[in-house]
Each structure stands twice: as structure tokens, then as C-alpha cells.
Design a protein around this motif. Structure first.
Motif, PDB file in Angstrom:
ATOM      1  N   ARG A   4       0.788  -1.192   0.362  1.00  0.00           N
ATOM      2  CA  ARG A   4      -0.098  -0.359  -0.307  1.00  0.00           C
ATOM      3  C   ARG A   4       1.121   1.209  -0.088  1.00  0.00           C
ATOM      4  NH1 ARG A   4      -5.048  -2.048   4.228  1.00  0.00           N
ATOM      5  NH2 ARG A   4      -5.705  -2.958   2.979  1.00  0.00           N
ATOM      6  N   GLU A   5       2.008   1.434   0.809  1.00  0.00           N
ATOM      7  CA  GLU A   5       2.831   2.147   0.666  1.00  0.00           C
ATOM      8  C   GLU A   5       3.213   2.815  -0.247  1.00  0.00           C
ATOM      9  OE1 GLU A   5       6.419   4.291   2.534  1.00  0.00           O
ATOM     10  OE2 GLU A   5       6.017   2.482   2.881  1.00  0.00           O
ATOM     11  N   ALA A   6       4.377   1.616  -1.348  1.00  0.00           N
ATOM     12  CA  ALA A   6       4.381   1.927  -2.442  1.00  0.00           C
ATOM     13  C   ALA A   6       3.743   2.228  -3.616  1.00  0.00           C
ATOM     14  CB  ALA A   6       5.317  -0.211  -2.979  1.00  0.00           C
ATOM     15  N   TRP A   7       2.445   1.148  -3.021  1.00  0.00           N
ATOM     16  CA  TRP A   7       1.153   2.269  -4.050  1.00  0.00           C
ATOM     17  C   TRP A   7       1.049   3.743  -4.854  1.00  0.00           C
ATOM     18  CZ3 TRP A   7      -0.112  -0.445  -9.011  1.00  0.00           C
ATOM     19  CH2 TRP A   7      -1.385  -0.422  -9.610  1.00  0.00           C
ATOM     20  N   ALA A   8       0.918   4.264  -2.918  1.00  0.00           N
ATOM     21  CA  ALA A   8       1.032   5.388  -2.902  1.00  0.00           C
ATOM     22  C   ALA A   8       1.959   6.107  -3.704  1.00  0.00           C
ATOM     23  CB  ALA A   8      -0.015   6.077  -2.014  1.00  0.00           C
ATOM     24  N   ASP A   9       3.324   6.223  -3.091  1.00  0.00           N
ATOM     25  CA  ASP A   9       4.236   6.316  -3.174  1.00  0.00           C
ATOM     26  C   ASP A   9       4.284   6.398  -4.700  1.00  0.00           C
ATOM     27  OD1 ASP A   9       6.668   7.454  -2.669  1.00  0.00           O
ATOM     28  OD2 ASP A   9       8.041   6.151  -3.004  1.00  0.00           O
ATOM     29  N   ALA A  10       3.685   5.530  -5.384  1.00  0.00           N
ATOM     30  CA  ALA A  10       3.875   5.671  -7.144  1.00  0.00           C
ATOM     31  C   ALA A  10       2.849   6.208  -7.462  1.00  0.00           C
ATOM     32  CB  ALA A  10       4.132   4.627  -7.781  1.00  0.00           C
ATOM     33  N   GLY A  11       2.311   7.102  -6.903  1.00  0.00           N
ATOM     34  CA  GLY A  11       0.879   7.774  -7.445  1.00  0.00           C
ATOM     35  C   GLY A  11      -0.249   6.928  -7.349  1.00  0.00           C
ATOM     36  N   ALA A  12      -0.337   5.701  -7.018  1.00  0.00           N
ATOM     37  CA  ALA A  12      -1.588   5.278  -7.913  1.00  0.00           C
ATOM     38  C   ALA A  12      -2.081   5.270  -8.420  1.00  0.00           C
ATOM     39  CB  ALA A  12      -2.622   5.422  -6.488  1.00  0.00           C
ATOM     40  N   PRO A  13      -1.002   4.172  -9.396  1.00  0.00           N
ATOM     41  CA  PRO A  13      -1.351   4.652 -11.373  1.00  0.00           C
ATOM     42  C   PRO A  13      -2.857   4.423 -11.855  1.00  0.00           C
ATOM     43  CG  PRO A  13       0.509   2.680 -10.915  1.00  0.00           C
ATOM     44  CD  PRO A  13       0.469   3.883  -9.517  1.00  0.00           C
ATOM     45  N   GLU A  14      -3.419   4.388 -12.836  1.00  0.00           N
ATOM     46  CA  GLU A  14      -4.681   4.332 -13.279  1.00  0.00           C
ATOM     47  C   GLU A  14      -3.682   3.153 -14.724  1.00  0.00           C
ATOM     48  OE1 GLU A  14      -7.126   7.002 -14.561  1.00  0.00           O
ATOM     49  OE2 GLU A  14      -7.187   8.042 -12.775  1.00  0.00           O
ATOM     50  N   ILE A  15      -4.719   1.898 -14.346  1.00  0.00           N
ATOM     51  CA  ILE A  15      -4.436   0.733 -15.475  1.00  0.00           C
ATOM     52  C   ILE A  15      -5.031   0.101 -15.514  1.00  0.00           C
ATOM     53  CG2 ILE A  15      -2.817  -0.194 -13.361  1.00  0.00           C
ATOM     54  CD1 ILE A  15      -0.306  -1.210 -15.542  1.00  0.00           C
ATOM     55  N   ASP A  16      -5.246  -0.479 -16.106  1.00  0.00           N
ATOM     56  CA  ASP A  16      -5.964  -2.152 -16.392  1.00  0.00           C
ATOM     57  C   ASP A  16      -5.579  -2.664 -15.709  1.00  0.00           C
ATOM     58  OD1 ASP A  16      -7.485  -3.759 -17.878  1.00  0.00           O
ATOM     59  OD2 ASP A  16      -7.747  -3.234 -19.641  1.00  0.00           O
ATOM     60  N   GLY A  17      -6.004  -3.663 -15.156  1.00  0.00           N
ATOM     61  CA  GLY A  17      -5.876  -5.217 -14.164  1.00  0.00           C
ATOM     62  C   GLY A  17      -5.040  -5.462 -15.243  1.00  0.00           C
ATOM     63  N   GLU A  18      -5.558  -5.572 -15.669  1.00  0.00           N
ATOM     64  CA  GLU A  18      -5.013  -6.473 -16.716  1.00  0.00           C
ATOM     65  C   GLU A  18      -3.240  -6.317 -17.834  1.00  0.00           C
ATOM     66  OE1 GLU A  18      -6.077  -9.733 -18.338  1.00  0.00           O
ATOM     67  OE2 GLU A  18      -8.343  -9.432 -17.472  1.00  0.00           O
ATOM     68  N   ARG A  19      -2.941  -5.528 -17.332  1.00  0.00           N
ATOM     69  CA  ARG A  19      -1.882  -4.581 -17.768  1.00  0.00           C
ATOM     70  C   ARG A  19      -0.904  -4.604 -15.727  1.00  0.00           C
ATOM     71  NH1 ARG A  19       0.435  -6.611 -21.797  1.00  0.00           N
ATOM     72  NH2 ARG A  19       1.485  -5.369 -22.054  1.00  0.00           N
ATOM     73  N   LEU A  20      -0.992  -5.279 -15.226  1.00  0.00           N
ATOM     74  CA  LEU A  20      -0.782  -5.105 -14.023  1.00  0.00           C
ATOM     75  C   LEU A  20      -0.205  -6.643 -12.984  1.00  0.00           C
ATOM     76  CD1 LEU A  20       0.136  -3.585 -11.729  1.00  0.00           C
ATOM     77  CD2 LEU A  20      -2.438  -3.512 -10.933  1.00  0.00           C
ATOM     78  N   GLY A  21       0.976  -6.733 -12.858  1.00  0.00           N
ATOM     79  CA  GLY A  21       0.846  -7.732 -12.235  1.00  0.00           C
ATOM     80  C   GLY A  21       1.195  -7.620 -11.036  1.00  0.00           C
ATOM     81  N   ALA A  22       1.688  -8.630  -9.519  1.00  0.00           N
ATOM     82  CA  ALA A  22       2.150  -8.788  -8.369  1.00  0.00           C
ATOM     83  C   ALA A  22       2.930  -9.792  -8.433  1.00  0.00           C
ATOM     84  CB  ALA A  22       0.987  -9.134  -7.544  1.00  0.00           C
ATOM     85  N   VAL A  23       3.927 -10.299  -8.665  1.00  0.00           N
ATOM     86  CA  VAL A  23       5.432 -10.982  -7.624  1.00  0.00           C
ATOM     87  C   VAL A  23       5.825 -10.554  -5.987  1.00  0.00           C
ATOM     88  CG1 VAL A  23       7.353 -12.094  -8.584  1.00  0.00           C
ATOM     89  CG2 VAL A  23       5.733 -11.212 -10.278  1.00  0.00           C
TER      90      VAL A  23
END
Length: 414
Positions: free
Chosen positions: A85-104
Motif C-alpha cells: 500500500r505504501e509503495a502503490w501510494a508512493d507511485a501515485g496510485a497509477p491508473e492501469i487496466d488490471g490486465e496490464r498489472l502484475g504482482a510478484v
């Protein structure tokens, strides 16, 4: 000429023994503070455990998450979600289609608290009292799955398990997802929650842990002649990786670039490192080649350096073998001296330290080294930070794990 996209870091998140977020953790590291303390429990007396200290979170996850979240997630997943959550907020909570977003999101051991608590319930109360959420909580992929659900990551969710190299390998996997075109953005990192009497007892039985009960803050002492083992710690580190093109299009701030990675296996022993260090040196060479940088470009190394009698110097000799005389201008940091060893989260946290070192042009210190190993012929940054050069510079983060897992990441300045 490579057509693969450059991969940059646009967000950072962490919860560690040094601080509840990246800023407090980094400030404490630059100040040379230790996050290691005597455990506030009776485990050592009750179970006759020879180790009474560890690196516990500076800020409990329960202060950052809702009660329902803490009830349905093992601590390993809780820590991952806090950092993500901190990293995502720090990145500016980018607007992105979930099909182009990954998690590892990796873990070396996974949901051991849930697993062992569940077994206690079976033994003491019977099978009918086991919670229905036990399996989803104890799975080693649970942190990755919870992060993917939180942010809607549908390009792929992965949980590499490679012991103490897990967090670094997760970042390498994330880079690979973006380079291959599977994703534009990947949330990647590692987490671990193993400050529990069983793993502490098990590592102590291997003679892997320091037993400096009278000096917890001074127990982790990489490269010191009196080093006697690593210090168990917990926490999480997460980064937001993004293709440079995607980051540029949305005007994102960029911390630096993950320019390359190298991964090898020792195929030698289930716990001991291969004594010549050939797997480690090959991983570093692969990483340099993948990044397209020369040994001369690298000015800083965040070493794996766990404070074990054998492992520290195998890595040090490997660094010299790879870099030759170019190692003379490099600044070597061993930040586990302050954080302890976060196992599966270590490589991710130390990647964060590496990219911040490049941003701030400061190599963090190594503390507790009063008698450097006479065989160490590298420039170890001791006690206070050391300046790094201006211009385009590079750093390497090394991570090695039981089973012979070797990961080296090359990061470059923004």
C-alpha cells in the motif's frame, strides 16, 4: 540492440525493524541505528531457546490494518500488504487496466504462524475447531495473492520461493514480466514473519544464529572477526516496477532503473554455500551483462553479508573475483548489521536501500565492525554513510539463499 523495455522503480514501501515505512527505515539506516532488541516474551525460558533477541517490526501491522484484515491474513501477508500500500501510494496510485498489472511477492517460509497455530488447535481442541481460512492464510503464495486482490493485478501473480534470495528473485521476475510484454506495471517484493519460537529454535539448532544475548544491537556484525551468526528479523519490502515508457507517459517520478539481473544455482548443499563462490560470481557477471554495464560503472554494493563465519568471506572473495581492481572504487555496505536478516524479505528491502543510495548519493553504513576480517580487501563503509559519485552510477544488490539460490540485481541511478 535490445528492444526490451527499460524497467524503472516508481514506488517504494517497507515495514521493518528500523521503521514503519521507507522514510523512517532509511533515516535509521543512514544514522547507523540497530533494529535488534531483546524479545519481550518468555519463549527462551519456556522452551529453553538459546537466543533471546530478534528484529521485530518497529510499528505493528495491527496499527496499519483493520481488525478484519489482521484476522484473515497471516502476519506474512499483513506485512506485505502494508508495504504494498505504501509503495502503490508512493507511485501515485497509477491508473492501469488490471490486465496490464502484475504482482510478484515472495516469502522464504510463508505462513508459519498460521500453520503452527492451526496444529495447536488440532492437538488441543480437535479438527472441528480449525478455522476455515487456515489454508488460504498459510499458503506461501498468500501474500502475493492478497496483494493482487487488493490492487486488481490480473496480468499474473507469482510467489517465487528461494529462501533468503526470494525478495530479490521476486523483483527479477517482475522485471521479466515487463520486459516480455506481459505487464506494464508490477508490484514486487518480499515478506517474512518468522519471529516465532519454532523457527528460532530450528535456526539455533543449525548454529546459524548469533547468541549474543547480552548485546542484541551489536549481534549482527558482518565481516567482523567475532561474527557468530545472523540475527532473525521480520518485515517486508515492496517496489512498484514500471516500463520506462509507461512511467514517462503518466509523468511518474522515477527512483532508478532495475537494469539487469542474474540468477544461478549452486547445486552443492541444501544449506551451505558452495565454497568457491562460483554460483555467486556467475550471478553477478550475468547481472552485469544483462544490464549492459561494466564493472567500472558500479560504485556501490549492498552485500548479502549475513554475519556468518563462512558466508561473508565467500561473497567478498567473489566480489573481488568479478570486479578485480574496479572493486577498489566501490563502496561496500552490509545493512543486515542494522536490520538483521529478513530472510525472504531481505533482498527486496536491500534493493530499496540500493536505489535510495543511488538517489541520495550515500552508501549506508555497516555497524558493529570493530575488528574487520583481515582477509577483507574491499572498501567497507563503517559506522557513517559514505558519499557516492555524481553522474550516472550503478549498484549491485546480492541475495543468496539456502538450497544454493543466487540472485544479483543491478540498479542504476535515475
Amino acid at each position: 540492440m535490445s528492444t526490451e523495455p527499460d524497467v524503472v522503480i516508481t514506488g517504494l514501501g517497507a515495514t521493518t525493524p528500523l521503521g514503519g515505512d521507507v522514510a523512517s527505515t532509511w533515516d535509521a539506516a543512514l544514522a547507523g541505528k540497530s533494529g535488534i532488541r531483546t524479545l519481550d516474551n518468555d519463549w527462551a525460558d519456556r522452551y529453553e531457546i538459546p537466543v533471546r533477541f530478534a528484529g521485530t517490526l518497529a510499528q505493528p501491522a495491527s496499527e496499519r490494518l483493520s481488525r478484519p484484515e489482521t484476522k484473515r491474513m497471516d502476519p506474512s501477508a499483513q506485512y506485505a500488504l502494508v508495504a504494498a500500500r505504501e509503495a502503490w501510494a508512493d507511485a501515485g496510485a497509477p491508473e492501469i487496466d488490471g490486465e496490464r498489472l502484475g504482482a510478484v511477492v515472495a516469502s522464504g517460509i510463508g505462513g508459519i504462524w498460521t500453520l503452527l497455530d492451526g496444529w495447536d488447535v488440532v492437538r488441543e481442541k480437535g479438527a472441528r475447531r480449525v478455522l476455515p481460512m487456515t489454508v488460504p492464510m498459510l499458503m506461501p503464495n498468500s501474500p502475493a495473492a492478497n496483494v493482487s486482490i487488493e490492487f486488481g493485478a490480473r496480468a499474473g501473480v507469482h510467489a517465487p520461493v528461494s529462501a533468503c534470495a526470494s525478495g530479490a528473485e521476486a523483483i527479477a521476475w517482475g522485471v521479466g514480466m515487463i520486459r516480455s510484454g506481459r505487464a506494464d506495471v508490477v508490484i514486487a517484493g518480499g515478506t517474512e514473519a518468522v519471529v516465532h519460537p519454532m523457527p528460532i529454535s530450528a535456526f539455533a539448532a543449525m548454529k546459524a544464529l548469533s547468541t549474543r544475548n547480552d548485546d542484541p544491537a551489536g549481534a549482527s556484525r558482518p565481516y567482523d572477526v567475532t561474527r557468530d551468526g545472523f540475527v532473525m528479523s521480520e518485515g517486508a519490502g515492496v517496489v512498484v516496477l514500471e516500463s520506462a515508457e509507461h512511467a514517462r507517459a503518466r509523468g511518474a517520478k522515477v527512483y532508478g532503473r532495475v537494469a539487469g539481473y542474474g540468477m544461478t544455482g549452486d547445486a552443492h548443499h541444501i544449506a551451505a554455500p558452495e565454497p568457491t563462490g562460483v554460483g555467486q560470481t556467475t550471478a553477478m557477471r550475468y547481472a552485469l551483462q544483462d544490464a549492459g554495464v561494466t564493472p567500472h560503472d558500479v560504485v556501490h554494493i549492498n552485500a548479502h553479508a549475513t554475519s556468518t563465519s563462512v558466508g561473508d568471506m565467500i561473497e567478498a572473495r567473489g566480489i573481488r573475483a568479478v570486479f578485480g581492481t574496479d572493486a577498489d572504487h566501490m563502496r561496500l555496505s552490509a545493512t543486515k548489521s542494522m536490520t538483521g536478516h529478513l530472510l525472504g524479505a531481505a533482498g527486496a528491502l536491500e534493493s530499496i536501500f540500493s536505489v535510495l543510495a543511488l538517489r541520495d548519493r550515500l552508501a549506508p553504513p555497516t555497524i558493529n565492525v570493530s575488528q574487520p576480517d583481515p582477509d577483507l580487501d574491499l572498501d567497507l563503509v563503517r559506522d557513517t554513510p559514505r558519499e557516492l559519485p555524481q553522474g550516472q552510477i550503478a549498484a549491485i544488490n546480492n541475495s543468496f539463499g539456502f538450497g544454493g539460490h543466487n540472485v544479483a540485481l543491478v540498479l542504476t541511478s535515475a
